[in-house]
Design an enzyme around this catalytic site. Structure first.
Site: not given
Ligand code: ASP
Length: 342
Positions: A86, A202, A220, A230, A253-254
Site C-alpha cells: 500500500s 498509508t 502511499t 486518481r 489514512t483510509g
C-alpha cells in the site's frame, strides 16, 4: 535552556489542551514557542508498519535531530519495502496496472511540498521535500513531478513487483472496485483475503523533536485499482497531513475521498487549537464524515492520528482495526489499537 517566560507559556498551553470543547474565545496565544520543558522527542505513525518506520525516525530524534529529517527517513522505510502493498515499491497499481504514488511533507515553519500520481520513483517523500525546498511551489503532479525528480537526480525504478502484478491480474477478472478496510492489519497480503480483494493504506507520520518542533510526512500508493490519475488525500496538505508548529499535527489514512471532503487533518489541528485533546479532535473529525454520509461511512475506513505540541497523541477511526505505532524514550515499539466509532 527554558526560561521562565517560556515555562509559563507552556503551562498555559498544557491547560489549553485539557479544555476539551471550549470555544475560540478560550484559545491561549502561544507565540513562537519552540521549546518546552516537559516535551520529549516522540514519533507516531499509522498502522503496524509504523513500528519499523518509527525506528528509522527515532535514530534522528534521539540524536537531537530535526523532526523534518526524522519523518522523511521514517517514511522511506515502507516506501522501500516490496512486501508492503500500500506504499511505494510493491504498491498495488491502478486499474491499468500502473503504480502511482502520492506523498507530502510539512515542516515546523509551515513549509510544505507534495507530489501526486508520481510514477517510477522509489521515494516520493524525498521528491516532495525537494518540491518544498527547491521550488516556489507546493505540489507537482504526474509527468511534471517525474521530470522534476529526474532533474533532481532521482533514478527511475519499476515499482510493480511480481506479487502486485499477479494480484492486479487476478483483480482484472472481475475488475470490481471495492476497497477493503484495514488491509495492512491482514499481514500485508491481499492474497490472503477471501476473493482476492482490494487494498489501501498509508503511512502518515508525525514527529516532535528535542527543540519542540513538529513535522509530518504522508506517503502511499493510494487506493488499489483506482482510475488512472486518481489522487487521494495523502498528498493534499490539510487533508492527508497538516502541521502547525504552535498547536500540533495530524494525518489520515483510509478512503481519501472522505478525508478530502472534510479537509480532515486541518480540521483535527484546528480542533486541537480549540482545546480538544488529540483523540477527541480525531473523533470529532470522524464524526463529521459519519454525519455527512452515514450510509457511506458504514462501509469505509478512515482513521486520523494526531500529536500536539506537548507530545500528547491520539487517534480515532470509523471502523475497528486501525492501529498506530508510537516511539519515544520510554517505548521504542509501542503499537496501539485505536478507538473507533463502530
Ligand atoms: N488515504 C489513501 C488514499 O485515499 C489510502 C489509505 O490510506 O488507505 O489514497
Amino acid at each position: 535552556m527554558v526560561n521562565r517566560r517560556k515555562f509559563i507559556k507552556n503551562t498555559s498551553l498544557g491547560g489549553a489542551f485539557l479544555l476539551a470543547g471550549n470555544t475560540f474565545a478560550d484559545i491561549i496565544p502561544v507565540g513562537n514557542i519552540t521549546t518546552s520543558i516537559d516535551n520529549e522527542p516522540i514519533v507516531i505513525s499509522t498502522w503496524d508498519f509504523g513500528i519499523a518506520a518509527n525506528a528509522a525516525a527515532w535514530q534522528i530524534l534521539k540524536n537531537n535531530g530535526r523532526a523534518l529529517d526524522a519523518v522523511e527517513q521514517g517514511a522511506m522505510v515502507p516506501e522501500a519495502d516490496p512486501k508492503n502493498q500500500s506504499v511505494g515499491l510493491g504498491g498495488l497499481p491502478d486499474r491499468d496496472g500502473i503504480v502511482t504514488l502520492d506523498a507530502c511533507i510539512m515542516d515546523e515553519f509551515g513549509n510544505c511540498g507534495s507530489v501526486a500520481a508520481l510514477q517510477n520513483i522509489l521515494h516520493p517523500i524525498s521528491v516532495a521535500r525537494r518540491v518544498m525546498e527547491k521550488t516556489p511551489h507546493v505540489m507537482l503532479v504526474g509527468n511534471g513531478a517525474l521530470q522534476f525528480a529526474l532533474q533532481q537526480g532521482f533514478k527511475q525504478v519499476n515499482l510493480l513487483t511480481p506479487e502486485s502484478e499477479k494480484d492486479w491480474k487476478e483483480w482484472l477478472k472481475k475488475a470490481e472496485y471495492k476497497p477493503v478496510n484495514n488491509i495492512e492489519n491482514k499481514s500485508f497480503s491481499p492474497r490472503k483475503l477471501p476473493g482476492n480483494e482490494y487494498n489501501h493504506d498509508t503511512i502518515g507520520m508525525l514527529a516532535l523533536d528535542s527543540k519542540g518542533n513538529l513535522s509530518g510526512a504522508c506517503t502511499t500508493s493510494g487506493m488499489a485499482y483506482k482510475i488512472h490519475g486518481r489522487v487521494g488525500d495523502s498528498p493534499i496538505i490539510g487533508a492527508g497531513l497538516y502541521v502547525d508548529n504552535e498547536i500540533g499535527g495530524a494525518t489520515s489514512t483510509g478512503v481519501g475521498e472522505e478525508v478530502i471532503r472534510n479537509v480532515g487533518s486541518f480540521l483535527v489541528v484546528e480542533l486541537m487549537r480549540q482545546g480538544y485533546p488529540p483523540e477527541e479532535a480525531c473523533k470529532e473529525a470522524v464524526m463529521r464524515i459519519i454525519k455527512k454520509k452515514p450510509e457511506t461511512a458504514k462501509e469505509v475506513q478512515v482513521g486520523f492520528l494526531a500529536l500536539n505540541k506537548k507530545g500528547q497523541y491520539g487517534a480515532y477511526a470509523i471502523q475497528k482495526g486501525f492501529s498506530f505505532a508510537v516511539c519515544n524514550k520510554q517505548n521504542q515499539e509501542l503499537l496501539i489499537k485505536g478507538n473507533s466509532y463502530y
